[in-house]
Design a protein around this motif. Structure first.
Motif, PDB file in Angstrom:
ATOM      1  N   VAL A 172      46.883 -40.170 -34.284  1.00 52.51           N
ATOM      2  CA  VAL A 172      47.462 -39.184 -35.199  1.00 52.51           C
ATOM      3  C   VAL A 172      46.589 -39.149 -36.455  1.00 52.51           C
ATOM      4  O   VAL A 172      46.344 -40.183 -37.086  1.00 52.51           O
ATOM      5  CB  VAL A 172      48.927 -39.530 -35.543  1.00 52.51           C
ATOM      6  N   THR A 173      46.121 -37.959 -36.805  1.00 55.14           N
ATOM      7  CA  THR A 173      45.191 -37.808 -37.923  1.00 55.14           C
ATOM      8  C   THR A 173      45.919 -37.648 -39.253  1.00 55.14           C
ATOM      9  O   THR A 173      47.104 -37.278 -39.281  1.00 55.14           O
ATOM     10  CB  THR A 173      44.282 -36.584 -37.713  1.00 55.14           C
ATOM     11  N   GLU A 174      45.197 -37.882 -40.333  1.00 59.81           N
ATOM     12  CA  GLU A 174      45.775 -37.686 -41.669  1.00 59.81           C
ATOM     13  C   GLU A 174      46.229 -36.233 -41.883  1.00 59.81           C
ATOM     14  O   GLU A 174      47.294 -36.013 -42.458  1.00 59.81           O
ATOM     15  CB  GLU A 174      44.800 -38.130 -42.762  1.00 59.81           C
ATOM     16  N   PRO A 175      45.464 -35.213 -41.430  1.00 63.90           N
ATOM     17  CA  PRO A 175      45.969 -33.836 -41.572  1.00 63.90           C
ATOM     18  C   PRO A 175      47.279 -33.598 -40.798  1.00 63.90           C
ATOM     19  O   PRO A 175      48.152 -32.857 -41.271  1.00 63.90           O
ATOM     20  CB  PRO A 175      44.822 -32.976 -41.014  1.00 63.90           C
ATOM     21  N   GLN A 176      47.426 -34.211 -39.631  1.00 63.40           N
ATOM     22  CA  GLN A 176      48.683 -34.080 -38.883  1.00 63.40           C
ATOM     23  C   GLN A 176      49.836 -34.721 -39.662  1.00 63.40           C
ATOM     24  O   GLN A 176      50.939 -34.167 -39.723  1.00 63.40           O
ATOM     25  CB  GLN A 176      48.569 -34.738 -37.509  1.00 63.40           C
ATOM     26  N   ILE A 177      49.580 -35.866 -40.251  1.00 57.78           N
ATOM     27  CA  ILE A 177      50.609 -36.552 -41.040  1.00 57.78           C
ATOM     28  C   ILE A 177      50.967 -35.715 -42.262  1.00 57.78           C
ATOM     29  O   ILE A 177      52.147 -35.550 -42.586  1.00 57.78           O
ATOM     30  CB  ILE A 177      50.126 -37.965 -41.436  1.00 57.78           C
ATOM     31  N   ALA A 178      49.966 -35.151 -42.915  1.00 56.51           N
ATOM     32  CA  ALA A 178      50.219 -34.290 -44.082  1.00 56.51           C
ATOM     33  C   ALA A 178      51.081 -33.090 -43.694  1.00 56.51           C
ATOM     34  O   ALA A 178      51.967 -32.684 -44.453  1.00 56.51           O
ATOM     35  CB  ALA A 178      48.897 -33.835 -44.694  1.00 56.51           C
ATOM     36  N   ALA A 179      50.847 -32.535 -42.515  1.00 54.28           N
ATOM     37  CA  ALA A 179      51.650 -31.394 -42.054  1.00 54.28           C
ATOM     38  C   ALA A 179      53.102 -31.810 -41.823  1.00 54.28           C
ATOM     39  O   ALA A 179      54.033 -31.055 -42.147  1.00 54.28           O
ATOM     40  CB  ALA A 179      51.045 -30.812 -40.777  1.00 54.28           C
ATOM     41  N   LEU A 180      53.311 -33.001 -41.281  1.00 56.67           N
ATOM     42  CA  LEU A 180      54.681 -33.488 -41.084  1.00 56.67           C
ATOM     43  C   LEU A 180      55.384 -33.678 -42.429  1.00 56.67           C
ATOM     44  O   LEU A 180      56.540 -33.291 -42.593  1.00 56.67           O
ATOM     45  CB  LEU A 180      54.664 -34.800 -40.298  1.00 56.67           C
ATOM     46  N   PHE A 181      54.670 -34.242 -43.397  1.00 53.65           N
ATOM     47  CA  PHE A 181      55.270 -34.437 -44.717  1.00 53.65           C
ATOM     48  C   PHE A 181      55.514 -33.103 -45.419  1.00 53.65           C
ATOM     49  O   PHE A 181      56.460 -32.963 -46.198  1.00 53.65           O
ATOM     50  CB  PHE A 181      54.406 -35.366 -45.565  1.00 53.65           C
ATOM     51  N   ALA A 182      54.686 -32.081 -45.137  1.00 54.85           N
ATOM     52  CA  ALA A 182      54.916 -30.747 -45.693  1.00 54.85           C
ATOM     53  C   ALA A 182      56.211 -30.158 -45.132  1.00 54.85           C
ATOM     54  O   ALA A 182      56.968 -29.488 -45.853  1.00 54.85           O
ATOM     55  CB  ALA A 182      53.730 -29.830 -45.393  1.00 54.85           C
ATOM     56  N   GLU A 183      56.481 -30.407 -43.860  1.00 54.76           N
ATOM     57  CA  GLU A 183      57.756 -29.956 -43.273  1.00 54.76           C
ATOM     58  C   GLU A 183      58.936 -30.611 -43.975  1.00 54.76           C
ATOM     59  O   GLU A 183      59.972 -29.979 -44.188  1.00 54.76           O
ATOM     60  CB  GLU A 183      57.809 -30.293 -41.783  1.00 54.76           C
ATOM     61  N   LEU A 184      58.782 -31.874 -44.324  1.00 55.34           N
ATOM     62  CA  LEU A 184      59.834 -32.580 -45.047  1.00 55.34           C
ATOM     63  C   LEU A 184      60.110 -31.884 -46.374  1.00 55.34           C
ATOM     64  O   LEU A 184      61.265 -31.686 -46.751  1.00 55.34           O
ATOM     65  CB  LEU A 184      59.414 -34.036 -45.277  1.00 55.34           C
ATOM     66  N   GLU A 185      59.073 -31.496 -47.078  1.00 53.34           N
ATOM     67  CA  GLU A 185      59.235 -30.790 -48.360  1.00 53.34           C
ATOM     68  C   GLU A 185      59.982 -29.466 -48.170  1.00 53.34           C
ATOM     69  O   GLU A 185      60.769 -29.074 -49.023  1.00 53.34           O
ATOM     70  CB  GLU A 185      57.884 -30.540 -49.018  1.00 53.34           C
ATOM     71  N   GLU A 186      59.744 -28.782 -47.065  1.00 50.43           N
ATOM     72  CA  GLU A 186      60.431 -27.514 -46.795  1.00 50.43           C
ATOM     73  C   GLU A 186      61.934 -27.725 -46.633  1.00 50.43           C
ATOM     74  O   GLU A 186      62.727 -26.882 -47.040  1.00 50.43           O
ATOM     75  CB  GLU A 186      59.857 -26.848 -45.548  1.00 50.43           C
ATOM     76  N   ILE A 187      62.320 -28.836 -46.050  1.00 46.38           N
ATOM     77  CA  ILE A 187      63.740 -29.134 -45.862  1.00 46.38           C
ATOM     78  C   ILE A 187      64.442 -29.241 -47.212  1.00 46.38           C
ATOM     79  O   ILE A 187      65.604 -28.869 -47.352  1.00 46.38           O
ATOM     80  CB  ILE A 187      63.918 -30.424 -45.031  1.00 46.38           C
ATOM     81  N   ARG A 188      63.708 -29.716 -48.206  1.00 43.96           N
ATOM     82  CA  ARG A 188      64.275 -29.889 -49.552  1.00 43.96           C
ATOM     83  C   ARG A 188      64.935 -28.617 -50.071  1.00 43.96           C
ATOM     84  O   ARG A 188      65.968 -28.669 -50.730  1.00 43.96           O
ATOM     85  CB  ARG A 188      63.158 -30.338 -50.485  1.00 43.96           C
ATOM     86  N   THR A 189      64.348 -27.478 -49.773  1.00 43.41           N
ATOM     87  CA  THR A 189      64.871 -26.212 -50.279  1.00 43.41           C
ATOM     88  C   THR A 189      66.117 -25.742 -49.525  1.00 43.41           C
ATOM     89  O   THR A 189      66.783 -24.811 -49.961  1.00 43.41           O
ATOM     90  CB  THR A 189      63.792 -25.112 -50.188  1.00 43.41           C
ATOM     91  N   LYS A 190      66.419 -26.387 -48.409  1.00 42.82           N
ATOM     92  CA  LYS A 190      67.516 -25.934 -47.553  1.00 42.82           C
ATOM     93  C   LYS A 190      68.781 -26.772 -47.681  1.00 42.82           C
ATOM     94  O   LYS A 190      69.808 -26.405 -47.123  1.00 42.82           O
ATOM     95  CB  LYS A 190      67.055 -25.926 -46.097  1.00 42.82           C
ATOM     96  N   ILE A 191      68.696 -27.897 -48.380  1.00 45.64           N
ATOM     97  CA  ILE A 191      69.838 -28.811 -48.473  1.00 45.64           C
ATOM     98  C   ILE A 191      70.108 -29.121 -49.934  1.00 45.64           C
ATOM     99  O   ILE A 191      69.216 -29.587 -50.652  1.00 45.64           O
ATOM    100  CB  ILE A 191      69.554 -30.119 -47.702  1.00 45.64           C
ATOM    101  N   SER A 192      71.335 -28.870 -50.365  1.00 37.67           N
ATOM    102  CA  SER A 192      71.664 -29.204 -51.750  1.00 37.67           C
ATOM    103  C   SER A 192      71.896 -30.707 -51.864  1.00 37.67           C
ATOM    104  O   SER A 192      72.235 -31.378 -50.894  1.00 37.67           O
ATOM    105  CB  SER A 192      72.903 -28.433 -52.210  1.00 37.67           C
ATOM    106  N   GLY A 193      71.642 -31.231 -53.039  1.00 39.41           N
ATOM    107  CA  GLY A 193      71.838 -32.645 -53.282  1.00 39.41           C
ATOM    108  C   GLY A 193      70.594 -33.485 -53.116  1.00 39.41           C
ATOM    109  O   GLY A 193      70.626 -34.699 -53.314  1.00 39.41           O
TER     110      GLY A 193
END
Length: 104
Positions: free
Chosen positions: A14-35
């Motif tokens: 698993v490459t660093e760019p793949q890991i960065a993409a997974l963490f970017a998805e995590l950031e997107e979830i932030r906008t969808k869940i209050s709290g």
């Protein structure tokens, strides 16, 4: 506040760019869940070097247990969780999760 700590031992292919993409998805979830108060993710830079293979991780701070529960049951979290497990060494065995109540 609840601090949700996740440590991941990614497979060696698993490459660093793949890991960065997974963490970017995590950031997107932030906008969808209050709290969700804050999200921090990345690679360990510990001078102690005792990560035992858990070189990446993230921390999500929630304002309550209810917010953590909303995150855990959210479909985007479940999809990202499945991707993390698929990329972790040994699947679920390559992931550690620790939830810590924090008194402010």
């Amino acid at each position: 506040m609840i601090r949700h700590i996740v440590l991941i031992r990614f497979r060696t292919d698993v490459t660093e760019p793949q890991i960065a993409a997974l963490f970017a998805e995590l950031e997107e979830i932030r906008t969808k869940i209050s709290g969700v108060l804050a999200i921090t993710s990345g690679r360990s830079e510990s001078p102690e070097k005792i990560e035992r293979g858990y070189l990446h991780g993230f921390v999500v701070d929630f304002d309550s247990w209810a917010a953590l529960e909303a995150y855990q049951t959210h479909p985007d979290h479940k999809a990202l969780g499945a991707k993390l497990v698929a990329h972790a060494q040994g699947g679920l065995d390559g992931i550690l999760v620790f939830d810590l109540p924090v008194n402010e």
